[in-house]
Design an enzyme around this catalytic site. Structure first.
Site, mmCIF file in Angstrom:
data_model
loop_
_atom_site.group_PDB
_atom_site.id
_atom_site.type_symbol
_atom_site.label_atom_id
_atom_site.label_comp_id
_atom_site.label_asym_id
_atom_site.label_seq_id
_atom_site.Cartn_x
_atom_site.Cartn_y
_atom_site.Cartn_z
ATOM 1 N N LYS A 24 0.840 -1.204 0.000
ATOM 2 C CA LYS A 24 0.000 0.000 0.000
ATOM 3 C C LYS A 24 0.876 1.255 0.000
ATOM 4 O O LYS A 24 0.620 2.206 -0.729
ATOM 5 C CB LYS A 24 -0.918 -0.010 1.231
ATOM 6 C CG LYS A 24 -2.069 -0.990 1.090
ATOM 7 C CD LYS A 24 -2.774 -1.266 2.407
ATOM 8 C CE LYS A 24 -3.771 -2.408 2.218
ATOM 9 N NZ LYS A 24 -4.324 -2.921 3.468
ATOM 10 N N ASP B 79 -11.308 2.721 4.516
ATOM 11 C CA ASP B 79 -11.659 1.293 4.461
ATOM 12 C C ASP B 79 -13.179 1.105 4.429
ATOM 13 O O ASP B 79 -13.667 0.036 4.070
ATOM 14 C CB ASP B 79 -11.114 0.588 5.709
ATOM 15 C CG ASP B 79 -9.916 -0.290 5.408
ATOM 16 O OD1 ASP B 79 -9.707 -0.594 4.221
ATOM 17 O OD2 ASP B 79 -9.222 -0.678 6.362
ATOM 18 N N GLN C 54 -4.287 -1.890 9.719
ATOM 19 C CA GLN C 54 -4.178 -3.199 9.073
ATOM 20 C C GLN C 54 -4.756 -4.300 9.963
ATOM 21 O O GLN C 54 -4.436 -4.383 11.141
ATOM 22 C CB GLN C 54 -2.703 -3.481 8.737
ATOM 23 C CG GLN C 54 -2.479 -4.749 7.958
ATOM 24 C CD GLN C 54 -3.171 -4.739 6.589
ATOM 25 O OE1 GLN C 54 -3.105 -3.759 5.856
ATOM 26 N NE2 GLN C 54 -3.864 -5.821 6.262
#
Ligand code: NDP
Length: 295
Positions: A51, A118, A95
């Protein structure tokens, strides 16, 4: 059979991001993404690295916050609070999975919903259900929808079966597909581990989104001729022929299912690259929506 190449569609999404980033740069603004990693799980580390790399390739401001596995809930909440008020950060991602002592749901709720790229914060889940375009949609289902659109697959009126009901993939996928408008308007059935006569359910589907985390679960006898299959699964299976000793396979028995399909995604090279591309797109969207000057 048409192979839906996620890698190519992801490139297209990233090109759009680049155009948007250039436009923002002309206004003196630069999207910023903070990715928080707690502990040293190798798979999570690899995801965070990719990422970060993608952000840098695109010219996004990228912050990689690597915290030790011993980080307490309070310390993590403190870091999130700092990122929430940092004007150069527009997107925050923690994460998953964090270490066991961390309450992941509480961490998600602590992220400013305007920076929740997200799309897991309850405000964004509600916005998706309400079809409010100011919300953030989780990257994987958003990527699956884009793959269907790019492949010219009509979802309006289609019978879609979503295999799996997780908050990350299955549930938001169903909401997206049943929403009104382009890429939606489908008749959606969500199947899970308690579904009875699953084969009968999947055989009725015009489109199947497989997201259950079971290698090669969807077999040829479970689908009808002319079906479109999006395989979200990423499963490690032993492969002595591979240097790593394993390979990644999807939830679909590709070799036997593909010949019956109108279109299908491969694994790897299908949904995977779309997830990261949509994360970049969500970060750009967050920057556009948050007023003020960024780095
Ligand atoms: P979860 O484990 O959170 O959810 C799995 C879902 O599948 C559950 O709803 C479960 O039902 C259902 N399920 C499990 N076994 C069966 C079965 N035998 N029959 C019917 N339904 C079943 O997984 P995720 O949604 O997080 O991920 C699914 C897959 O997608 C994984 O392989 C994951 O690695 C992959 N993934 C890929 C991404 C990408 O970028 N390509 C991103 C995210 C995930 P129940 O609710 O009843 O337990």
């Amino acid at each position: 059979m048409y192979l839906i190449k996620g890698t190519e569609v992801a490139e297209k999404v990233l090109e759009e991001c680049k155009r948007d980033i250039a436009e923002l740069a002309a206004q003196g603004r630069r999207p910023g993404l903070a990715v928080v990693l707690i502990g040293d799980d190798p798979a999570s580390r690899a995801y965070v690295r990719s990422k970060d790399r993608k952000c840098r390739e695109l010219g996004l401001h990228s912050v990689k916050l690597e915290l030790p596995a011993t980080t307490t809930q309070a310390e993590l909440l403190d870091e999130i609070a700092k990122l929430n008020s940092d004007p150069v950060i527009h997107g925050i991602l923690v994460q998953s999975p964090p270490p066991k002592h961390i309450d992941e749901a509480a961490i998600v709720r602590a992220i400013d919903p305007r920076k929740d790229v997200d799309g897991f914060h309850p405000v964004n889940v509600a916005k998706l259900a309400l079809e409010d375009p100011t919300g953030f949609v989780p990257c994987t289902p958003l990527g699956c929808q884009r793959l269907l659109l790019e492949a010219g697959v009509e979802t309006s009126g289609a019978n879609v079966v979503v295999l799996g009901r997780s908050m990350i993939v299955g549930k938001p996928m169903a909401l997206l597909l049943m929403a009104k408008g382009r890429g939606g308007d489908a008749t959606v059935t969500v199947a899970h581990s308690r579904t009875k006569n699953l084969v009968e359910v999947t055989r009725r589907a015009d489109i199947i989104i497989a997201a259950i985390g079971r290698p090669h679960f969807l077999k040829a006898d479970m689908v009808r001729e002319g079906v479109v299959v999006i395989d979200v699964g990423i499963n490690r299976v032993d492969d002595p022929a591979n240097d790593k000793g394993y390979k990644l396979v999807g939830d679909v028995a590709f070799d036997e299912v593909a010949p019956k399909c109108r279109a299908i995604t491969p694994v790897p090279g299908g949904v995977g690259p779309m997830t990261i591309a949509m994360l970049m797109a969500n970060t750009v969207k967050a920057c556009r929506m948050i007023k003020g000057k960024a780095s």
